[in-house]
Motif scaffolding. Structure first.
Motif, PDB file in Angstrom:
ATOM      1  N   PRO A 141      61.712 -26.941  12.732  1.00  7.03           N
ATOM      2  CA  PRO A 141      61.595 -25.454  13.199  1.00  7.03           C
ATOM      3  C   PRO A 141      61.942 -25.410  14.732  1.00  7.03           C
ATOM      4  N   MET A 142      62.778 -24.089  15.010  1.00  5.88           N
ATOM      5  CA  MET A 142      62.926 -24.000  16.409  1.00  5.88           C
ATOM      6  C   MET A 142      62.120 -22.480  16.553  1.00  5.88           C
ATOM      7  N   MET A 143      61.584 -22.205  17.837  1.00  4.80           N
ATOM      8  CA  MET A 143      61.144 -21.033  18.144  1.00  4.80           C
ATOM      9  C   MET A 143      61.775 -20.450  19.737  1.00  4.80           C
ATOM     10  N   ARG A 144      62.003 -19.326  19.827  1.00  4.34           N
ATOM     11  CA  ARG A 144      62.654 -18.970  21.118  1.00  4.34           C
ATOM     12  C   ARG A 144      61.275 -18.639  22.155  1.00  4.34           C
ATOM     13  N   ARG A 145      61.332 -19.336  22.989  1.00  4.65           N
ATOM     14  CA  ARG A 145      60.241 -19.209  24.094  1.00  4.65           C
ATOM     15  C   ARG A 145      61.113 -19.021  25.678  1.00  4.65           C
ATOM     16  N   ASP A 146      60.575 -17.835  26.140  1.00  4.75           N
ATOM     17  CA  ASP A 146      61.168 -17.531  27.516  1.00  4.75           C
ATOM     18  C   ASP A 146      62.715 -17.675  27.475  1.00  4.75           C
ATOM     19  N   GLY A 147      63.381 -17.146  26.486  1.00  5.95           N
ATOM     20  CA  GLY A 147      64.538 -17.176  26.177  1.00  5.95           C
ATOM     21  C   GLY A 147      65.358 -18.316  25.849  1.00  5.95           C
ATOM     22  N   GLU A 148      64.575 -19.401  25.674  1.00 10.71           N
ATOM     23  CA  GLU A 148      65.295 -20.649  25.152  1.00 10.71           C
ATOM     24  C   GLU A 148      64.724 -21.215  23.890  1.00 10.71           C
ATOM     25  N   TRP A 149      65.474 -21.878  23.049  1.00  8.80           N
ATOM     26  CA  TRP A 149      65.199 -22.367  21.692  1.00  8.80           C
ATOM     27  C   TRP A 149      64.507 -23.842  21.947  1.00  8.80           C
ATOM     28  N   VAL A 150      63.022 -23.768  21.390  1.00  8.20           N
ATOM     29  CA  VAL A 150      62.307 -24.996  21.510  1.00  8.20           C
ATOM     30  C   VAL A 150      61.628 -25.487  20.127  1.00  8.20           C
ATOM     31  N   ALA A 151      61.695 -26.831  20.218  1.00 15.87           N
ATOM     32  CA  ALA A 151      61.271 -27.438  18.755  1.00 15.87           C
ATOM     33  C   ALA A 151      59.769 -27.083  18.517  1.00 15.87           C
ATOM     34  N   VAL A 152      59.287 -26.928  17.394  1.00 20.58           N
ATOM     35  CA  VAL A 152      57.957 -26.752  17.259  1.00 20.58           C
ATOM     36  C   VAL A 152      57.500 -27.329  16.003  1.00 20.58           C
ATOM     37  N   GLU A 153      56.112 -27.670  15.752  1.00 16.75           N
ATOM     38  CA  GLU A 153      55.722 -28.332  14.545  1.00 16.75           C
ATOM     39  C   GLU A 153      55.761 -27.084  13.327  1.00 16.75           C
ATOM     40  N   TRP A 154      55.736 -27.474  12.227  1.00 21.55           N
ATOM     41  CA  TRP A 154      55.844 -26.828  11.061  1.00 21.55           C
ATOM     42  C   TRP A 154      54.662 -25.952  11.063  1.00 21.55           C
ATOM     43  N   GLU A 155      53.519 -26.318  11.343  1.00 19.39           N
ATOM     44  CA  GLU A 155      52.181 -25.496  11.095  1.00 19.39           C
ATOM     45  C   GLU A 155      52.581 -24.297  12.245  1.00 19.39           C
TER      46      GLU A 155
ATOM     47  N   ALA B 144      55.057 -22.973  13.273  1.00 20.96           N
ATOM     48  CA  ALA B 144      56.333 -22.150  12.808  1.00 20.96           C
ATOM     49  C   ALA B 144      55.826 -21.235  11.702  1.00 20.96           C
ATOM     50  N   TYR B 145      54.984 -21.804  10.697  1.00 24.59           N
ATOM     51  CA  TYR B 145      54.316 -20.982   9.760  1.00 24.59           C
ATOM     52  C   TYR B 145      53.395 -19.839  10.215  1.00 24.59           C
ATOM     53  N   ARG B 146      52.554 -20.198  11.416  1.00 21.98           N
ATOM     54  CA  ARG B 146      51.784 -19.328  11.642  1.00 21.98           C
ATOM     55  C   ARG B 146      52.357 -18.231  12.417  1.00 21.98           C
ATOM     56  N   GLU B 147      53.532 -18.461  13.016  1.00 22.28           N
ATOM     57  CA  GLU B 147      54.183 -17.443  13.846  1.00 22.28           C
ATOM     58  C   GLU B 147      54.971 -16.586  12.786  1.00 22.28           C
ATOM     59  N   ILE B 148      55.438 -17.063  11.553  1.00 20.76           N
ATOM     60  CA  ILE B 148      56.172 -16.339  10.548  1.00 20.76           C
ATOM     61  C   ILE B 148      54.780 -15.484  10.036  1.00 20.76           C
ATOM     62  N   ALA B 149      53.813 -15.897   9.742  1.00 19.91           N
ATOM     63  CA  ALA B 149      52.677 -15.001   9.144  1.00 19.91           C
ATOM     64  C   ALA B 149      52.208 -14.045  10.070  1.00 19.91           C
ATOM     65  N   VAL B 150      52.277 -14.149  11.336  1.00 21.20           N
ATOM     66  CA  VAL B 150      52.092 -13.259  12.394  1.00 21.20           C
ATOM     67  C   VAL B 150      53.045 -12.112  12.357  1.00 21.20           C
ATOM     68  N   GLN B 151      54.243 -12.442  12.386  1.00 16.11           N
ATOM     69  CA  GLN B 151      55.230 -11.603  12.415  1.00 16.11           C
ATOM     70  C   GLN B 151      55.276 -10.552  11.251  1.00 16.11           C
ATOM     71  N   LEU B 152      55.254 -11.333   9.863  1.00 16.80           N
ATOM     72  CA  LEU B 152      55.118 -10.650   8.654  1.00 16.80           C
ATOM     73  C   LEU B 152      54.046  -9.733   8.656  1.00 16.80           C
ATOM     74  N   GLY B 153      52.986 -10.050   9.004  1.00 18.55           N
ATOM     75  CA  GLY B 153      51.820  -9.272   8.908  1.00 18.55           C
ATOM     76  C   GLY B 153      51.618  -7.833   9.832  1.00 18.55           C
ATOM     77  N   ARG B 154      52.563  -7.938  10.891  1.00 20.54           N
ATOM     78  CA  ARG B 154      52.515  -6.717  11.704  1.00 20.54           C
ATOM     79  C   ARG B 154      53.141  -5.825  11.065  1.00 20.54           C
ATOM     80  N   HIS B 155      54.205  -6.070  10.048  1.00 22.38           N
ATOM     81  CA  HIS B 155      54.827  -4.978   9.210  1.00 22.38           C
ATOM     82  C   HIS B 155      54.338  -4.411   7.664  1.00 22.38           C
ATOM     83  N   GLY B 156      53.361  -5.499   7.427  1.00 21.28           N
ATOM     84  CA  GLY B 156      53.008  -5.377   5.978  1.00 21.28           C
ATOM     85  C   GLY B 156      53.857  -4.975   4.862  1.00 21.28           C
TER      86      GLY B 156
END
Length: 358
Positions: free
Chosen positions: A310-324, A326-338
């Motif tokens: 998985p890759m996440m954008r941090r400070d305008g750059e794509w950075v490799a992250v662990e799967w855990e 990435a899943y946490r960030e996906i859950a946070v983003q989905l939770g904002r819109h319900g």
């Protein structure tokens, strides 16, 4: 409900369904009748003669309706005057079969000797090596030596492209017509045919564009020799070198069962790569077939630009992250819109993708 009857194979009473193909019926009881042209998914044609057996019927007394007996108390059998092709026979009451008599053994020797008269001695470089029925049956039933002269072998064109995906080696073809019959009977695409006669009989494509079918790769699976090979796997690996990984084809919702043959490869930096995709039998889904997209559409996995984590954008750059993470960030983003969150799905998604959306 299918009627069950008793037939006699090599002196053994065998309970089998009435009307079943004799080759398949024998296999039910652990008796192997060698074949080349026969295939359980295709109509029998009796072309290769490898399945020759002695065939007879029990003599029945018309008055009593019981089998007649000889002076030793053994059933009297009325044998056919000549050997019969087992693949074109169906089981019937009173059938008697010999698959291991001297006449049958000699017939197998003769058939293999004739098949090998013009077959090239290129097993060490043939892609079918290690999974070739001709190799196996020659070792099991072949005569061990030939009376034919090596210089009399036919020399035909090699590596002939039947289409963009399949090569034909005409010297290796044993004229079983499995490929022609598959295209006609299973697919309904009349794109292959025989050309010329006798020893020069050859497979040709009769469509424009050549070999115009979406299921051409299956012909390389059912070819009992190395006459048909795929462009992407030709000279790529040996069967015993690969690890097989069961999977599901990702290209449509049919969910065809597949097996990915993988191997550590020098050209891939010593990493494991997919060398070929083969169908995995599932009679309820794809039987034993797959389309060419599922078979040949795996080369994207070799791309050096392929994302493997998985890759996440941090400070305008794509950075490799662990799967855990990435899943946490996906859950946070989905939770904002319900409940306002929506997904687009369609027929092109696999069952796994649809399950994740659910």
């Amino acid at each position: 409900m299918t009627e069950t009857i008793t037939i006699i194979i090599d002196g053994q009473d065998c309970r089998v369904p009435r009307g079943m193909n004799l080759v398949d019926a024998a296999k039910m009881h652990g008796i192997d009748i060698p074949v080349f042209c026969h295939h359980p998914k295709l109509d029998p044609v009796g072309m290769c003669r490898m399945c020759l057996v002695e065939l007879g019927t029990l003599a029945i007394n018309r008055e009593t309706g019981q089998p007649e007996r000889d002076e030793h108390g053994q059933p009297v059998v009325r044998w056919f005057p000549k050997l019969q092709t087992a693949c074109t026979q169906t089981t019937s009451p009173g059938m008697v079969v010999r698959t291991d008599s001297a006449a049958v053994v000699q017939a197998r020797h003769n058939v293999l000797e004739f098949l090998l008269t013009s077959h090239p001695l290129d097993c060490p470089i043939c892609d079918k090596g290690g999974e070739c029925p001709l190799q196996d049956l020659t070792m099991a039933h072949g005569p061990g030596e030939s009376r034919f002269i090596y210089d009399d072998k036919m020399h035909l064109a090699k590596q002939v492209p039947l289409g963009e995906l399949i090569y034909l080696d005409r010297e290796r073809c044993i004229q079983c017509a499995r490929c022609i019959r598959f295209c006609d009977e299973i697919v309904g695409d009349d794109v292959l045919a025989f050309h010329e006669r006798g020893r020069r009989l050859q497979i040709i494509t009769i469509s424009d564009p050549p070999f115009d079918t979406k299921f051409s790769g299956n012909t390389t699976d059912i070819c009992p020799v190395g006459a048909l090979t795929t462009v992407d796997f030709r000279f790529g690996a040996r069967p015993w070198e690969m690890d097989e990984a069961a999977s599901i084809c990702p290209y449509c919702p049919v969910g065809c069962n597949i097996s990915a043959g993988t191997r550590l490869d020098r050209d891939f930096g010593g990493r494991k790569m997919i060398k070929r995709i083969m169908p995995r039998q599932n009679e309820a889904v794809n039987e034993i077939w797959i389309c060419d997209k599922g078979r040949f559409g795996h080369h994207h996995s070799r791309s050096e630009e392929r994302l493997t984590q998985p890759m996440m954008r941090r400070d305008g750059e794509w950075v490799a992250v662990e799967w855990e993470a990435a899943y946490r960030e996906i859950a946070v983003q989905l939770g904002r819109h319900g409940k306002k969150t929506g997904f687009l799905a369609g027929a092109s998604l696999s069952n796994e993708d649809l399950w994740e959306l659910h």
